[in-house]
Each structure stands twice: as structure tokens, then as C-alpha cells.
Design a protein around this motif. Structure first.
Motif, PDB file in Angstrom:
ATOM      1  N   ALA A   1     -29.422 -32.076  21.549  1.00  0.00           N
ATOM      2  CA  ALA A   1     -28.573 -34.021  22.548  1.00  0.00           C
ATOM      3  C   ALA A   1     -30.325 -34.507  21.602  1.00  0.00           C
ATOM      4  O   ALA A   1     -29.441 -36.187  20.972  1.00  0.00           O
ATOM      5  CB  ALA A   1     -28.397 -34.138  23.462  1.00  0.00           C
ATOM      6  N   ALA A   2     -31.283 -34.873  21.693  1.00  0.00           N
ATOM      7  CA  ALA A   2     -32.046 -36.027  21.751  1.00  0.00           C
ATOM      8  C   ALA A   2     -32.956 -35.309  20.233  1.00  0.00           C
ATOM      9  O   ALA A   2     -33.000 -36.370  19.255  1.00  0.00           O
ATOM     10  CB  ALA A   2     -32.903 -35.480  22.656  1.00  0.00           C
ATOM     11  N   THR A   3     -32.680 -34.208  19.826  1.00  0.00           N
ATOM     12  CA  THR A   3     -33.128 -34.373  18.485  1.00  0.00           C
ATOM     13  C   THR A   3     -31.948 -34.732  17.224  1.00  0.00           C
ATOM     14  O   THR A   3     -32.486 -34.874  16.081  1.00  0.00           O
ATOM     15  CB  THR A   3     -33.485 -32.742  18.118  1.00  0.00           C
ATOM     16  OG1 THR A   3     -34.579 -32.763  19.260  1.00  0.00           O
ATOM     17  CG2 THR A   3     -34.165 -32.442  16.917  1.00  0.00           C
TER      18      THR A   3
ATOM     19  N   LEU B   1     -32.328 -35.503  12.721  1.00  0.00           N
ATOM     20  CA  LEU B   1     -32.597 -34.995  12.324  1.00  0.00           C
ATOM     21  C   LEU B   1     -31.300 -34.886  10.061  1.00  0.00           C
ATOM     22  O   LEU B   1     -30.254 -35.336  10.618  1.00  0.00           O
ATOM     23  CB  LEU B   1     -32.791 -33.379  11.848  1.00  0.00           C
ATOM     24  CG  LEU B   1     -32.624 -32.851  13.268  1.00  0.00           C
ATOM     25  CD1 LEU B   1     -33.101 -31.717  14.377  1.00  0.00           C
ATOM     26  CD2 LEU B   1     -35.172 -32.830  12.219  1.00  0.00           C
ATOM     27  N   PRO B   2     -32.037 -34.770   9.609  1.00  0.00           N
ATOM     28  CA  PRO B   2     -30.724 -34.877   8.528  1.00  0.00           C
ATOM     29  C   PRO B   2     -29.774 -33.501   8.841  1.00  0.00           C
ATOM     30  O   PRO B   2     -30.455 -32.307   9.275  1.00  0.00           O
ATOM     31  CB  PRO B   2     -31.709 -34.528   6.837  1.00  0.00           C
ATOM     32  CG  PRO B   2     -33.141 -35.003   7.733  1.00  0.00           C
ATOM     33  CD  PRO B   2     -33.308 -34.721   9.091  1.00  0.00           C
ATOM     34  N   ALA B   3     -28.857 -33.275   8.131  1.00  0.00           N
ATOM     35  CA  ALA B   3     -27.632 -32.085   8.329  1.00  0.00           C
ATOM     36  C   ALA B   3     -28.367 -30.864   8.309  1.00  0.00           C
ATOM     37  O   ALA B   3     -28.241 -30.289   8.946  1.00  0.00           O
ATOM     38  CB  ALA B   3     -26.585 -32.713   7.600  1.00  0.00           C
TER      39      ALA B   3
ATOM     40  N   PHE C   1     -31.626 -25.256  13.127  1.00  0.00           N
ATOM     41  CA  PHE C   1     -31.891 -26.358  14.577  1.00  0.00           C
ATOM     42  C   PHE C   1     -31.508 -25.986  15.820  1.00  0.00           C
ATOM     43  O   PHE C   1     -31.822 -25.186  16.364  1.00  0.00           O
ATOM     44  CB  PHE C   1     -33.213 -27.339  14.845  1.00  0.00           C
ATOM     45  CG  PHE C   1     -33.435 -27.893  16.035  1.00  0.00           C
ATOM     46  CD1 PHE C   1     -34.780 -27.507  16.102  1.00  0.00           C
ATOM     47  CD2 PHE C   1     -32.578 -28.587  16.996  1.00  0.00           C
ATOM     48  CE1 PHE C   1     -35.757 -27.682  17.242  1.00  0.00           C
ATOM     49  CE2 PHE C   1     -33.787 -29.196  18.246  1.00  0.00           C
ATOM     50  CZ  PHE C   1     -34.542 -28.567  17.997  1.00  0.00           C
ATOM     51  N   PHE C   2     -30.692 -26.447  15.351  1.00  0.00           N
ATOM     52  CA  PHE C   2     -29.401 -26.054  16.479  1.00  0.00           C
ATOM     53  C   PHE C   2     -28.803 -24.041  16.605  1.00  0.00           C
ATOM     54  O   PHE C   2     -28.937 -24.138  17.661  1.00  0.00           O
ATOM     55  CB  PHE C   2     -27.899 -26.522  15.962  1.00  0.00           C
ATOM     56  CG  PHE C   2     -26.660 -26.631  16.960  1.00  0.00           C
ATOM     57  CD1 PHE C   2     -26.472 -26.988  17.578  1.00  0.00           C
ATOM     58  CD2 PHE C   2     -25.357 -24.722  16.766  1.00  0.00           C
ATOM     59  CE1 PHE C   2     -25.352 -26.460  18.149  1.00  0.00           C
ATOM     60  CE2 PHE C   2     -24.774 -24.725  17.329  1.00  0.00           C
ATOM     61  CZ  PHE C   2     -24.393 -26.291  18.546  1.00  0.00           C
TER      62      PHE C   2
ATOM     63  N   PHE D   1     -22.986 -31.933  17.200  1.00  0.00           N
ATOM     64  CA  PHE D   1     -24.057 -31.299  17.555  1.00  0.00           C
ATOM     65  C   PHE D   1     -24.806 -31.617  19.144  1.00  0.00           C
ATOM     66  O   PHE D   1     -25.291 -30.871  19.950  1.00  0.00           O
ATOM     67  CB  PHE D   1     -25.166 -30.867  16.970  1.00  0.00           C
ATOM     68  CG  PHE D   1     -24.964 -30.346  15.453  1.00  0.00           C
ATOM     69  CD1 PHE D   1     -23.742 -28.844  15.942  1.00  0.00           C
ATOM     70  CD2 PHE D   1     -25.510 -29.810  14.301  1.00  0.00           C
ATOM     71  CE1 PHE D   1     -22.901 -28.352  14.927  1.00  0.00           C
ATOM     72  CE2 PHE D   1     -25.240 -28.976  13.234  1.00  0.00           C
ATOM     73  CZ  PHE D   1     -23.913 -28.363  13.016  1.00  0.00           C
ATOM     74  N   CYS D   2     -25.313 -32.826  19.131  1.00  0.00           N
ATOM     75  CA  CYS D   2     -25.428 -33.504  19.946  1.00  0.00           C
ATOM     76  C   CYS D   2     -24.411 -33.554  21.483  1.00  0.00           C
ATOM     77  O   CYS D   2     -24.844 -33.174  22.894  1.00  0.00           O
ATOM     78  CB  CYS D   2     -25.799 -34.893  19.883  1.00  0.00           C
ATOM     79  SG  CYS D   2     -26.539 -36.254  21.223  1.00  0.00           S
ATOM     80  N   ALA D   3     -23.118 -33.245  21.250  1.00  0.00           N
ATOM     81  CA  ALA D   3     -22.619 -32.968  22.080  1.00  0.00           C
ATOM     82  C   ALA D   3     -22.194 -32.057  22.712  1.00  0.00           C
ATOM     83  O   ALA D   3     -22.467 -31.547  23.604  1.00  0.00           O
ATOM     84  CB  ALA D   3     -21.000 -33.374  21.573  1.00  0.00           C
TER      85      ALA D   3
END
Length: 222
Positions: free
Chosen positions: A178-180, A184-186, A192-193, A122-124
Motif C-alpha cells: 500500500a505504501a510503495t 512506483l512505475p507501472a 514488486f507486487f 495494488f495499493c488497495a
């Protein structure tokens, strides 16, 4: 897209295949080939299946890149050539993202099918959307990239204003992801994503439609 990025594309496409060749002897006979939304392996297969998957995805990577770098040639919009470098850069970013995901899968296999980091994906993906957001405000009307709504394609002002807003939302939303998501837990990262993705997609569409209605009302009152 500058010449350096063009030269880097093909080594980046080859990285997963080279990595797999180097790691081949370290791989167990059964490796994780699929992961659930929380990053846990949920399907195992032979390492030959992993090789097949990497080859197929590498071919997809090449095809997507070639399409994105040449699609401007068949765009009937007058600004097609102006979008050439912007869409090519998006193609480069796509190659980087897909190659990185393949390398993560191979790494997981070499370490004994460790848990796949959904937060890292999710960050990528957030960084990918931040890159897209950086280019959206300068994207000219076209039929292949951007918010290709009937009213944006018919009105250059609507297209421009919609993509200025979308660019800010995608850039900010991508950086926020990317920052969050890494912390976070999975389950929370997944929720959130998707909340962020739905927001940065729907808000420009609603804004664009409301602008269309406003423009149409103004033209009728003239």
C-alpha cells in the motif's frame, strides 16, 4: 462482525450501480471495459456492456459475501462458529474492494477512458491483505479460510504457529504494498507486487511443512 458493518454492506454493494446511474448521461457511447497490466485501456465496448458488467459484478459481490457469512454452517471443524465473525469481516472487506474497483472503472469511463491506475489497485489489494493478516492469527482451524494444508488441519499447534507467522507477513506485506506501489512505475509496481505476494504466501507454507516434519520426527523419537 458488528451490526454497523452488516448495515453498511448493502449500501456499499449498491454504490457502483448508483454511481453508474448518476453518471450515465456523461458516458460516451464507447467506454473502456478492460485494462492491461499497466492500466491502459485495451478493449472498448458500449456503455450498455459496462452496465451489464457492473450488474454481474454486483451480483458476484453479493454471492461472495453471502457465502463467506454463511459458510461456517457447513464446516465440520468444531471451531466453525468461532470463525463466524472473522470470516464475515473478510467478506465485508471483499465487498469494499470489489465495489471500489467498479467505481474506478466507471470513473475512468466518465472521464473519457483515462489510464487506469494499476498502482492504486495494488495499493488497495495491499490494504485488503493487511486486513486479512490482522485476522489470521485468531483464525481457528477450518476448511474454508486460512492456510488449509493437510498438516495444519490435523494439528492445532501447527495451525496456530503457521497463522501467527502468516498474519505478521500478510499485515506487514500488505502495508508495504500500500505504501510503495502508488509511487512506483507501472512495470516496477507489477514486479514488486508479485514478489511480495509470492513471498507472503510461500514462506508460511514452507514454515508449516518444516514444523510438521519436526513434529513428526519428535513423535517418532518418543
Amino acid at each position: 462482525m458488528n451490526s454497523l458493518l452488516k448495515k453498511l454492506v448493502w449500501p456499499l454493494v449498491a454504490v457502483p450501480l448508483v454511481y453508474l446511474a448518476i453518471a450515465w448521461k456523461q458516458l460516451p457511447e464507447q467506454v473502456a471495459l478492460h485494462f492491461d497490466m499497466k492500466g491502459n485501456p485495451d478493449r472498448l465496448g458500449s456503455k450498455n456492456e459496462l452496465l451489464t458488467m457492473v450488474i454481474i459484478l454486483s451480483v458476484v459481490n453479493v454471492v461472495v459475501y453471502l457465502i463467506l457469512t454463511n459458510i461456517w454452517r457447513i464446516d465440520p471443524k468444531k471451531n466453525a462458529a468461532e470463525n463466524r465473525n472473522r470470516i464475515a469481516t473478510i467478506g465485508f472487506a471483499t465487498v469494499v474492494l470489489l465495489s471500489a474497483v467498479m467505481c474506478m472503472v466507471i470513473y475512468s469511463a466518465t472521464k473519457g477512458n483515462i489510464r487506469f491506475s494499476a498502482g492504486l489497485i495494488f495499493c488497495a489489494t495491499g490494504l485488503f491483505f493487511a486486513i486479512l493478516g490482522n485476522y489470521l492469527p485468531n483464525m481457528k482451524p477450518n476448511y474454508f479460510a486460512g492456510f488449509r494444508l493437510p498438516w495444519t488441519l490435523e494439528n492445532e499447534e501447527n495451525w496456530r504457529k503457521t497463522h501467527q507467522l502468516a498474519g505478521k507477513l500478510w499485515f506487514g506485506g500488505g502495508l508495504l504494498l500500500a505504501a510503495t506501489c502508488l509511487f512506483l512505475p507501472a512495470t516496477a509496481a507489477i514486479i514488486f507486487f508479485f514478489v511480495v505476494m509470492v513471498t507472503i504466501t510461500l514462506v508460511p507454507c514452507v514454515y508449516s511443512y518444516r514444523l510438521f516434519r519436526k513434529q513428526k520426527k519428535a513423535s517418532l523419537n518418543q
